[in-house]
Design an enzyme around this catalytic site. Structure first.
Site, mmCIF file in Angstrom:
data_model
loop_
_atom_site.group_PDB
_atom_site.id
_atom_site.type_symbol
_atom_site.label_atom_id
_atom_site.label_comp_id
_atom_site.label_asym_id
_atom_site.label_seq_id
_atom_site.Cartn_x
_atom_site.Cartn_y
_atom_site.Cartn_z
ATOM 1 N N HIS A 64 8.894 -2.939 -4.154
ATOM 2 C CA HIS A 64 8.156 -3.621 -3.092
ATOM 3 C C HIS A 64 9.103 -4.337 -2.144
ATOM 4 C CE1 HIS A 64 4.765 -5.360 -1.014
ATOM 5 N NE2 HIS A 64 5.351 -6.549 -1.094
ATOM 6 N N CYS A 106 5.086 -0.404 2.305
ATOM 7 C CA CYS A 106 5.613 -1.762 2.440
ATOM 8 C C CYS A 106 6.961 -1.827 3.155
ATOM 9 C CB CYS A 106 5.678 -2.456 1.090
ATOM 10 S SG CYS A 106 6.727 -1.650 -0.139
ATOM 11 N N ASP A 156 0.816 -1.213 0.000
ATOM 12 C CA ASP A 156 0.000 0.000 0.000
ATOM 13 C C ASP A 156 0.849 1.262 0.000
ATOM 14 O OD1 ASP A 156 1.040 -0.167 2.517
ATOM 15 O OD2 ASP A 156 -0.858 0.054 3.591
#
Length: 228
Positions: A223, A83, A80
């Site tokens: 990510h 991370c 979101d």
């Protein structure tokens, strides 16, 4: 003569932790770019001394130990925008035997983000203790723009924030990439360490016990997950 890397390539290496900034007191050529020109722009003036920045060797010095394949399990982290912060708070909690709810994890992640903002954007005295992080930030954008962006809950954390948080939390952190990504399309199910922060906190000191490492996995596009 080797081709000089593009700015985009250098910024990607810095963001991934494959390369890092270091401060020097006199203008020097980068030691990671063959035949590079001296950086002529001073970072700031402190006590009548100019400080310059250059791209330093990869974290870990490119030693075999930083290239070896290690095996861990992956704990997925919600993507979101928080991370990296989520992975860090989850890892620190698990090291203490605590499992966080999604709500608490999100709240703690936001607290870490705002702690970085306070140090970098609101306190000139504290900011000077994090010069490496400040250089990494301002190579790509102005400090003013950074301080506006970091207020947002979907702000992406990375190299600069890990430099700050490892010291703020006295927390050793190691960042890994998947083995198959290191091999550029190859195979492999292990993980390769590419950067370490707060290594000094892995050792016991007079003021406290050694801290367990939090292992973060950087994969895909911007990510982070957690390795345990």
């Amino acid at each position: 003569m080797a081709d000089k890397p593009s700015n985009e390539s250098i910024l990607e290496q810095l963001r991934l932790g494959i390369a890092k900034f270091e401060l020097v007191s006199t203008p020097v050529a980068s030691i990671s770019i063959p035949n590079s020109e001296t950086c002529r722009t001073a970072f700031h003036r402190e006590n009548n001394h100019l400080f310059f920045a250059r791209i330093a060797p990869p974290l870990g010095g490119g030693s075999p130990a930083m290239k070896k394949v290690e095996r861990y399990s992956v704990q997925r982290v919600t993507g979101d925008g928080r991370c990296m912060f989520r992975a860090l708070v989850k890892g620190m909690a698990l090291n203490k035997g605590i499992a966080l709810s999604s709500r608490v994890e999100r709240e703690d992640a936001d607290e870490l983000r705002m702690a970085v903002k306070e140090v970098i954007c609101e306190s000139g005295n504290e900011r000077r203790q994090y010069e490496e992080a400040l250089i990494a930030i301002t190579v790509d954008e102005s400090l003013k723009r950074y301080c506006t962006r970091i207020e947002r809950s979907d702000f992406w954390g990375g190299e600069s924030e890990l430099l700050v948080l490892s010291k703020l939390c006295n927390q050793p952190i190691i960042v890994y990439i998947p083995e198959h990504e290191h091999k550029r399309g190859g195979v492999g199910s292990g993980f390769i360490p590419i950067a370490e922060y707060g290594a000094e906190f892995r050792r016991a000191s007079r003021s406290g016990k050694p801290r367990k490492v939090v292992r973060l996995l950087y994969s895909g596009r911007n990510h982070y997950d957690l390795l345990i």
